[in-house]
Scaffold this motif. Structure first.
Motif, mmCIF file in Angstrom:
data_model
loop_
_atom_site.group_PDB
_atom_site.id
_atom_site.type_symbol
_atom_site.label_atom_id
_atom_site.label_comp_id
_atom_site.label_asym_id
_atom_site.label_seq_id
_atom_site.Cartn_x
_atom_site.Cartn_y
_atom_site.Cartn_z
ATOM 1 N N GLN A 242 -5.203 116.914 -37.828
ATOM 2 C CA GLN A 242 -6.365 117.195 -38.679
ATOM 3 C C GLN A 242 -5.941 117.933 -39.943
ATOM 4 N N GLN A 243 -5.025 118.891 -39.801
ATOM 5 C CA GLN A 243 -4.551 119.651 -40.953
ATOM 6 C C GLN A 243 -3.856 118.726 -41.956
ATOM 7 N N GLU A 244 -3.053 117.795 -41.458
ATOM 8 C CA GLU A 244 -2.363 116.850 -42.339
ATOM 9 C C GLU A 244 -3.358 115.969 -43.090
ATOM 10 N N ILE A 245 -4.409 115.536 -42.406
ATOM 11 C CA ILE A 245 -5.442 114.720 -43.046
ATOM 12 C C ILE A 245 -6.100 115.513 -44.185
ATOM 13 N N VAL A 246 -6.447 116.769 -43.908
ATOM 14 C CA VAL A 246 -7.078 117.625 -44.923
ATOM 15 C C VAL A 246 -6.152 117.767 -46.135
ATOM 16 N N GLU A 247 -4.859 117.992 -45.874
ATOM 17 C CA GLU A 247 -3.902 118.147 -46.972
ATOM 18 C C GLU A 247 -3.756 116.858 -47.780
ATOM 19 N N GLU A 248 -3.715 115.714 -47.103
ATOM 20 C CA GLU A 248 -3.596 114.432 -47.814
ATOM 21 C C GLU A 248 -4.803 114.204 -48.721
ATOM 22 N N ILE B 45 -8.316 115.635 -25.990
ATOM 23 C CA ILE B 45 -9.321 114.805 -26.670
ATOM 24 C C ILE B 45 -10.713 115.407 -26.502
ATOM 25 N N VAL B 46 -11.048 115.769 -25.276
ATOM 26 C CA VAL B 46 -12.368 116.334 -25.004
ATOM 27 C C VAL B 46 -12.551 117.659 -25.744
ATOM 28 N N ALA B 47 -11.473 118.448 -25.845
ATOM 29 C CA ALA B 47 -11.557 119.783 -26.455
ATOM 30 C C ALA B 47 -11.514 119.764 -27.983
ATOM 31 N N THR B 48 -11.094 118.642 -28.591
ATOM 32 C CA THR B 48 -10.893 118.601 -30.039
ATOM 33 C C THR B 48 -12.146 118.158 -30.773
ATOM 34 N N GLU B 49 -12.653 119.061 -31.588
ATOM 35 C CA GLU B 49 -13.776 118.707 -32.459
ATOM 36 C C GLU B 49 -13.207 118.118 -33.752
ATOM 37 N N PRO B 50 -13.857 117.091 -34.307
ATOM 38 C CA PRO B 50 -13.347 116.443 -35.522
ATOM 39 C C PRO B 50 -13.644 117.263 -36.776
ATOM 40 N N ARG B 51 -12.981 118.393 -36.914
ATOM 41 C CA ARG B 51 -13.235 119.310 -38.047
ATOM 42 C C ARG B 51 -12.840 118.692 -39.391
ATOM 43 N N TYR B 52 -11.902 117.761 -39.366
ATOM 44 C CA TYR B 52 -11.443 117.151 -40.624
ATOM 45 C C TYR B 52 -12.572 116.435 -41.354
ATOM 46 N N GLU C 101 -15.693 117.283 -41.853
ATOM 47 C CA GLU C 101 -16.349 118.247 -42.744
ATOM 48 C C GLU C 101 -15.359 118.750 -43.797
ATOM 49 N N ALA C 102 -14.134 119.036 -43.355
ATOM 50 C CA ALA C 102 -13.136 119.658 -44.235
ATOM 51 C C ALA C 102 -12.783 118.789 -45.447
ATOM 52 N N ILE C 103 -12.776 117.469 -45.271
ATOM 53 C CA ILE C 103 -12.426 116.609 -46.414
ATOM 54 C C ILE C 103 -13.674 116.109 -47.152
ATOM 55 N N LEU D 159 -16.068 114.236 -45.888
ATOM 56 C CA LEU D 159 -16.550 112.926 -45.427
ATOM 57 C C LEU D 159 -18.017 112.984 -45.038
ATOM 58 N N ALA D 160 -18.389 114.068 -44.384
ATOM 59 C CA ALA D 160 -19.761 114.180 -43.893
ATOM 60 C C ALA D 160 -20.774 113.982 -45.022
ATOM 61 N N LYS D 161 -20.445 114.476 -46.212
ATOM 62 C CA LYS D 161 -21.367 114.377 -47.349
ATOM 63 C C LYS D 161 -21.279 113.024 -48.059
ATOM 64 N N HIS D 162 -20.176 112.315 -47.903
ATOM 65 C CA HIS D 162 -19.952 111.111 -48.703
ATOM 66 C C HIS D 162 -20.088 109.794 -47.944
ATOM 67 N N LEU D 163 -20.374 109.866 -46.660
ATOM 68 C CA LEU D 163 -20.586 108.626 -45.909
ATOM 69 C C LEU D 163 -22.072 108.293 -45.899
ATOM 70 N N SER D 164 -22.367 107.022 -45.926
ATOM 71 C CA SER D 164 -23.761 106.611 -45.789
ATOM 72 C C SER D 164 -24.224 106.988 -44.375
ATOM 73 N N PRO D 165 -25.539 107.124 -44.169
ATOM 74 C CA PRO D 165 -26.030 107.454 -42.821
ATOM 75 C C PRO D 165 -25.552 106.462 -41.758
ATOM 76 N N THR D 166 -25.498 105.174 -42.097
ATOM 77 C CA THR D 166 -25.068 104.198 -41.088
ATOM 78 C C THR D 166 -23.590 104.376 -40.745
ATOM 79 N N ARG D 167 -22.758 104.696 -41.752
ATOM 80 C CA ARG D 167 -21.336 104.939 -41.470
ATOM 81 C C ARG D 167 -21.155 106.228 -40.680
#
Length: 144
Positions: A13-19, A102-109, A111-113, A115-123
């Motif tokens: 997740q950290q690498e994704i945020v940095e990229e 997998i169960v313990a990992t929340e997809p924080r990336y 929000e961090a990048i 994405l949450a604000k830039h994806l359409s509701p359907t995506r």
């Protein structure tokens, strides 16, 4: 992109945020997502069956688990370029990890990048459905 898998989901997740921080605007970030999607391994046509379909996505998405609770591997594909990119990110964080991780990992990336604000509701719904399916596979592996 690293040839070796990150040692942990948190590191992935950290690498994704940095990229994504390299790109100044969302046009570039979408292009990067599309490029990531193009790098997904070939997906066998015979696995494009209803059992592996992720419902809740506007586009067609298939997600296939393999392995066990110690190491779950996922293959996935979509008929959408941007969704394929989202799959590439999801697989980097969740594939080839223990079911417990997998169960313990929340997809924080997401929000961090931004994405949450830039994806359409359907995506966004489709991404949530994909993540829910991965976590459900992991939970089932833990019970097995």
């Amino acid at each position: 992109m690293n040839a070796t898998a990150p040692s942990s989901a948190a590191q992935a997740q950290q690498e994704i945020v940095e990229e994504f921080a390299f790109f100044s605007d969302w046009t570039e970030r979408y292009q990067y997502l599309i490029d990531l999607g193009k790098q997904l391994p070939a997906f066998p046509e015979e696995l494009k069956i209803e059992e592996y379909r992720v419902h809740g996505c506007q586009s067609m998405v298939w997600l296939v688990p393999s392995g066990d609770a110690d190491n779950l591997h996922f293959q996935a594909t979509s008929d959408s370029a941007i969704v394929s990119g989202l799959i590439a990110l999801v697989l980097r964080v969740y594939s080839d990890r223990s079911a417990r991780d997998i169960v313990a990992t929340e997809p924080r990336y997401i929000e961090a990048i931004g994405l949450a604000k830039h994806l359409s509701p359907t995506r966004s719904n489709g991404l949530a459905a994909m993540l829910a399916k991965i976590k459900a596979y992991a939970a089932a592996a833990l019970k097995a």
